[in-house]
Design an enzyme around this catalytic site. Structure first.
Site, short mmCIF file in Angstrom:
data_model
loop_
_atom_site.label_atom_id
_atom_site.label_comp_id
_atom_site.label_asym_id
_atom_site.label_seq_id
_atom_site.Cartn_x
_atom_site.Cartn_y
_atom_site.Cartn_z
N ILE A 11 -23.42 9.59 79.32
CA ILE A 11 -23.84 10.50 78.60
C ILE A 11 -23.22 11.83 78.43
O ILE A 11 -22.57 12.34 79.64
CB ILE A 11 -25.38 11.22 79.27
CG1 ILE A 11 -26.44 10.19 79.76
CG2 ILE A 11 -25.98 12.33 78.72
CD1 ILE A 11 -27.46 10.54 80.79
N ASP A 65 -14.30 17.55 77.69
CA ASP A 65 -14.57 18.26 76.42
C ASP A 65 -14.51 17.36 75.51
O ASP A 65 -13.04 16.77 75.36
CB ASP A 65 -13.55 19.68 76.33
CG ASP A 65 -13.66 20.23 75.23
OD1 ASP A 65 -14.25 19.78 74.20
OD2 ASP A 65 -13.13 21.35 74.91
N ASN A 92 -24.70 13.10 73.30
CA ASN A 92 -25.67 14.43 73.27
C ASN A 92 -24.84 15.65 72.79
O ASN A 92 -25.31 16.36 72.50
CB ASN A 92 -26.40 14.31 74.35
CG ASN A 92 -27.27 15.34 74.53
OD1 ASN A 92 -28.12 15.85 73.84
ND2 ASN A 92 -26.61 16.56 75.72
N TYR A 158 -23.74 24.00 60.57
CA TYR A 158 -24.52 22.99 61.55
C TYR A 158 -25.25 21.85 60.80
O TYR A 158 -25.08 20.75 61.16
CB TYR A 158 -25.50 23.99 62.39
CG TYR A 158 -26.40 23.15 63.29
CD1 TYR A 158 -25.56 22.56 64.43
CD2 TYR A 158 -27.62 22.98 63.04
CE1 TYR A 158 -26.33 21.61 65.23
CE2 TYR A 158 -28.53 22.13 64.01
CZ TYR A 158 -27.79 21.38 65.13
OH TYR A 158 -28.48 20.60 66.03
N LYS A 162 -24.63 17.79 61.20
CA LYS A 162 -25.73 16.86 61.67
C LYS A 162 -26.07 15.86 60.54
O LYS A 162 -26.61 14.75 60.83
CB LYS A 162 -26.98 17.50 62.21
CG LYS A 162 -26.92 18.37 63.46
CD LYS A 162 -26.41 17.29 64.58
CE LYS A 162 -26.50 18.07 65.79
NZ LYS A 162 -26.16 16.75 66.90
N VAL A 191 -36.54 22.16 69.90
CA VAL A 191 -36.42 21.93 71.25
C VAL A 191 -35.84 23.18 72.14
O VAL A 191 -34.93 23.60 71.48
CB VAL A 191 -35.53 20.70 71.48
CG1 VAL A 191 -35.82 20.50 73.13
CG2 VAL A 191 -36.02 19.69 70.63
#
Length: 257
Positions: A11, A65, A92, A158, A162, A191
């Protein structure tokens, strides 16, 4: 024991938010974990928490990183033997900076968002997935966003990153269709995590205002979806999931009390 017991899950961005929630939910499924993020102290605290609750699992933490390609490959190459065969990759790590309009967004912000959200995901995927392909086993789960499906004013860069994550996920699904590997894109709506705090450069009041008047999703809500997708039988590929809080219908349609 469920289908995921004993599997190794890698993760990124695991020190907080959705990543930390994924770690907790996969630990509950008795998975072994590789947890990476820039904040090692946070990861070590999470590792201690998980091992106290689930002493039967193994947890490896490492500062990483994802924008530093050589470091990504070095971390993957140096994984202890017990963690080398990654079964599930959860990409993630990601962020947004500000709400500047396209004509005003700084070059620095552009570079940070693309380096983290797009190139960082690419770095980790290229470091881990070839071995999955060689073994004929693996699942890549990318955390996207509703912003990858609908652009909005103030989110141009952004949203572009995405949208790229969505395109990369779709292309990877097609490229791996002749293998047993699976690809899942999870695209959350609102979220409540550290996401907005980072976007507004630490301004907690401004971050809280994003979720004012509604019951937003939590990191746990998204982690449950991620684990559900990962735990399907091998012949089932849940490819694209859009998750909203009940009071959201799109980027533009949000009901606030």
């Amino acid at each position: 024991m469920g289908r995921l017991a004993g599997q190794t899950v890698f993760i990124t961005g695991a020190s907080a938010g959705i990543g930390a929630s994924c770690a907790r939910h996969f630990a509950e499924e008795h998975c072994n974990l590789v947890l990476t993020a820039r904040r090692l102290e946070r990861l070590e605290e999470l590792r201690a928490e998980l091992l106290a609750q689930y002493p039967e699992i193994q947890v490896h933490v490492v500062a990483l990183d994802v924008t530093k390609r050589a470091d990504v490959f070095a971390v993957v190459d140096a994984l202890p033997e017990a963690f080398k065969n990654v079964d599930v990759l959860v990409n993630n790590a990601g962020l947004s900076l500000g709400l500047d309009h396209l004509l005003d967004v700084s070059e620095e912000s552009v570079n940070i968002m693309f380096d983290t959200n797009v190139k960082g995901l690419l770095n980790v995927t290229q470091a881990i997935v070839p071995a999955m392909k060689q073994r004929g086993k693996g699942h890549i789960i990318n955390i996207g966003s509703v912003a990858g499906k609908q652009a909005y004013a103030g989110g141009s860069i952004y949203c572009a990153t995405k949208h790229a994550v969505e395109a990369m996920s779709q292309a990877l699904t097609q490229e791996l269709v002749n293998t047993p590997l699976r690809v899942t894109l999870v695209a959350p709506g609102l979220v409540q995590t550290e996401f907005s705090v980072v976007r507004f450069h630490g301004n907690q009041d401004k971050a809280d205002s994003v979720y004012k008047g509604l019951d937003p999703l939590t990191g746990d809500d998204i982690a449950e979806v991620v684990v559900f997708a990962a735990s399907r039988p091998p012949h089932v590929q849940i490819n694209d999931i859009l998750v909203y809080p009940t009071q959201q219908a799109s980027v533009f349609h949000i009901h606030r009390n």
